[in-house]
Design a protein around this motif. Structure first.
Motif, short mmCIF file in Angstrom:
data_model
loop_
_atom_site.label_atom_id
_atom_site.label_comp_id
_atom_site.label_asym_id
_atom_site.label_seq_id
_atom_site.Cartn_x
_atom_site.Cartn_y
_atom_site.Cartn_z
N TYR A 213 11.61 -21.42 -26.73
CA TYR A 213 11.78 -19.98 -26.56
C TYR A 213 10.91 -19.18 -27.51
N MET A 214 10.92 -19.53 -28.80
CA MET A 214 10.15 -18.77 -29.79
C MET A 214 8.65 -18.89 -29.54
N THR A 215 8.21 -20.06 -29.04
CA THR A 215 6.81 -20.24 -28.71
C THR A 215 6.40 -19.34 -27.56
N ALA A 216 7.24 -19.29 -26.51
CA ALA A 216 6.95 -18.43 -25.37
C ALA A 216 6.93 -16.96 -25.79
N HIS A 217 7.87 -16.58 -26.66
CA HIS A 217 7.94 -15.19 -27.14
C HIS A 217 6.67 -14.84 -27.94
N SER A 218 6.24 -15.75 -28.80
CA SER A 218 5.06 -15.52 -29.62
C SER A 218 3.80 -15.40 -28.75
N MET A 219 3.66 -16.31 -27.77
CA MET A 219 2.51 -16.26 -26.86
C MET A 219 2.48 -14.94 -26.10
N ASN A 220 3.65 -14.54 -25.60
CA ASN A 220 3.74 -13.31 -24.82
C ASN A 220 3.30 -12.10 -25.66
N ALA A 251 -7.46 -18.76 -28.21
CA ALA A 251 -6.75 -19.00 -29.47
C ALA A 251 -5.25 -19.13 -29.27
N VAL A 252 -4.72 -18.35 -28.34
CA VAL A 252 -3.26 -18.34 -28.12
C VAL A 252 -2.77 -19.73 -27.73
N PHE A 253 -3.46 -20.34 -26.77
CA PHE A 253 -3.03 -21.65 -26.28
C PHE A 253 -3.55 -22.79 -27.15
N PHE A 254 -4.70 -22.61 -27.76
CA PHE A 254 -5.23 -23.65 -28.65
C PHE A 254 -4.28 -23.88 -29.83
N ASN A 255 -3.80 -22.81 -30.43
CA ASN A 255 -2.87 -22.95 -31.56
C ASN A 255 -1.59 -23.65 -31.15
N PHE A 256 -1.12 -23.37 -29.92
CA PHE A 256 0.08 -24.05 -29.43
C PHE A 256 -0.18 -25.55 -29.24
N LEU A 257 -1.33 -25.90 -28.65
CA LEU A 257 -1.65 -27.30 -28.40
C LEU A 257 -1.84 -28.07 -29.70
N ASN A 284 1.55 -45.08 -30.07
CA ASN A 284 2.97 -45.27 -29.82
C ASN A 284 3.55 -43.99 -29.21
N ARG A 285 3.53 -43.90 -27.88
CA ARG A 285 3.98 -42.69 -27.19
C ARG A 285 5.47 -42.43 -27.41
N LYS A 286 6.25 -43.49 -27.27
CA LYS A 286 7.70 -43.34 -27.39
C LYS A 286 8.08 -42.83 -28.78
N GLY A 287 7.45 -43.39 -29.81
CA GLY A 287 7.74 -42.96 -31.16
C GLY A 287 7.32 -41.52 -31.41
N PHE A 288 6.16 -41.13 -30.84
CA PHE A 288 5.66 -39.76 -30.99
C PHE A 288 6.63 -38.76 -30.37
N VAL A 289 7.11 -39.05 -29.16
CA VAL A 289 8.05 -38.15 -28.48
C VAL A 289 9.37 -38.08 -29.24
N SER A 290 9.85 -39.24 -29.73
CA SER A 290 11.13 -39.29 -30.44
C SER A 290 11.10 -38.53 -31.76
N SER A 291 9.90 -38.30 -32.31
CA SER A 291 9.80 -37.61 -33.60
C SER A 291 10.04 -36.11 -33.47
N ARG A 292 10.08 -35.60 -32.25
CA ARG A 292 10.29 -34.17 -32.04
C ARG A 292 11.69 -33.92 -31.52
N GLY A 293 12.07 -32.65 -31.49
CA GLY A 293 13.40 -32.31 -31.04
C GLY A 293 13.38 -31.10 -30.11
N GLY A 294 14.55 -30.78 -29.55
CA GLY A 294 14.69 -29.59 -28.72
C GLY A 294 13.82 -29.62 -27.47
N ARG A 295 13.40 -28.44 -27.05
CA ARG A 295 12.58 -28.32 -25.86
C ARG A 295 11.21 -28.98 -26.02
N THR A 296 10.72 -28.99 -27.26
CA THR A 296 9.42 -29.62 -27.50
C THR A 296 9.45 -31.10 -27.09
#
Length: 425
Positions: A213-220, A251-257, A284-296
């Motif tokens: 949510y906060m990412t979408a709000h910031s981009m907007n 820049a808006v999307f590059f910073n997010f990526l 290690n894709r599985k480990g990379f994904v597991s390191s994040r939380g929430g919608r990310t």
């Protein structure tokens, strides 16, 4: 009497998979200049063969081409830090044509490799919009069918059972609807550029909901600022505007990526090869994904299974450190361009090491300290291992109308790039 053979215009096309558009533009510009000076076709082909014979240069490397009758021509391959949008010669402002929310929705669908058809009555707007939105994926590259202007005779491409991005003129809209009603086209988003709305949503809304949510709000907010242009005009008053791509849509999307890739290098490791001797780098894709939380985490779970991400990691596995260096270089270019124009841009993020949770806690700590210093005329807005102070561009006393009690109060304001703060004293 012999018939005169009509002289038709000559079109020179460069077909390549290499993303170095500005280099190819240099070559074509040189060729056009030579043709204006009246060189023969034989010399044109000789020049092009000389170009082909030169080993492809490294990023930022300069090379020379010697051709009989034309002398020596010098060219430079652009550095990897150049954003893909900087290669485009856009005739329109995308942020002025499309709403911020729709730009973000289109970006999310592109990132997850959906089927998208753009439609417009204006061929220029259609071409510019399609190319610009795909360029927003930088540093990633679209891996499937990509046709900015799809001829009416090839509309069957829209029935392909794979991701695609195509632009279709409004005159073909009726046939698209027929194909959709017959079930030939499925799970496809149809976006009308002229009306700035989705005619078919496809999976657009579900993709958009994966964005924090906060990412979408910031981009907007950032896209809205780009659209109005009022603040940028004020900040650049009396200064020469560099027009760097990182200070615009890219820049808006590059910073997010960049934030999405945070810490990916910690999940690259060496493993034994099955057939050959030696070792290879694996991710290690599985480990990379597991390191994040929430919608990310939900977003990454889908994103790491795309061809866009596969190609990105494949490059890193072949040449470890190449992608990391490119991202760091591009991020520094983004930050440097923003600071040169009066402000700082984005967060500095470690792409290769450190726990995401630890880095998130550090950023939250900086945000908390910022709140505690609300009565300071200079606020720390960016984390870079140590707190940095951001330059105050304008400051002084102004009158402000209250949001709840609508009376006017005297408050002290400070203006930073893209940020306006006020204080009681």
């Amino acid at each position: 009497k012999d018939k005169e053979i009509p002289q038709y215009p000559v079109a020179v096309c460069i077909v390549t998979f290499l993303p170095c558009m500005s280099l190819f533009v240099q070559i074509l510009d040189c060729l056009v200049q030579q043709q204006l000076e009246g060189i023969e076709k034989v010399q044109v082909f000789s020049f092009l063969r000389s170009i082909q014979a030169v080993p492809f240069p490294r990023a930022g490397e300069r090379f020379e081409v010697r051709t009989v009758g034309l002398g020596t021509q010098a060219f430079t391959r652009p550095p990897n830090s150049q954003h893909a949008i900087s290669y485009l010669n856009l005739s329109i402002s995308i942020t002025g044509l499309l709403s911020s929310s729709n730009i973000i929705r289109l970006f999310c669908s592109l990132l997850l490799e959906r089927r998208i058809v753009f439609v417009s009555k204006d061929i220029t707007a259609l071409s510019d919009c399609v190319q610009c939105m795909v360029a927003c994926l930088h540093p990633f590259q679209w891996q499937y069918v990509f046709i900015p202007i799809l001829p009416a005779s090839l509309l069957t491409f829209c029935a392909a059972p794979m991701p695609f991005v195509v632009g279709v003129l409004h005159s073909s809209l009726g046939e698209l609807y027929e194909m959709h009603d017959e079930g030939v086209i499925s799970e496809c988003a149809l976006f009308d550029i002229d009306q700035n709305k989705f005619l078919w949503n496809g999976t657009v809304e579900n993709d958009y909901k994966l964005l924090p949510y906060m990412t979408a709000h910031s981009m907007n907010r950032e896209l809205t600022l780009l659209n109005t242009g009022k603040l940028r005009s004020f900040l650049h008053r009396g200064k020469r505007h560099k027009g760097h791509s990182f200070t615009t849509l890219g820049a808006v999307f590059f910073n997010f990526l960049i934030s999405l890739l945070e810490g990916y290098g910690a999940f690259m490791s060496e493993a034994e090869k099955n057939d050959d001797e030696g070792r290879q780098v694996v991710f290690n894709r599985k480990g990379f994904v597991s390191s994040r939380g929430g919608r990310t985490k939900k977003l990454l779970k889908q994103f790491v299974n795309t061809q866009i991400f596969d190609q990105f990691i494949l490059e890193e596995e072949r040449e470890p450190g190449t992608i990391e260096a490119m991202l760091q270089s591009a991020e520094q270019a983004s930050r440097g361009a923003s600071e040169d124009e009066g402000g700082g841009g984005g967060s500095e993020i470690n792409l290769t090491s450190g726990s995401h949770t630890e880095q998130r806690k550090r950023r939250q700590s900086v945000e908390y300290n910022t709140e505690q210093r609300r009565h300071s005329s200079v606020t720390s807005l960016r984390y870079s291992g140590k707190e940095e102070k951001k330059e105050t561009l304008r400051e002084g006393w102004l009158w402000k109308r209250g949001a709840v009690v609508h009376n006017w109060k005297h408050r002290y304001f400070t203006l930073h790039y893209g940020e306006l703060y006020y204080f009681e004293s």
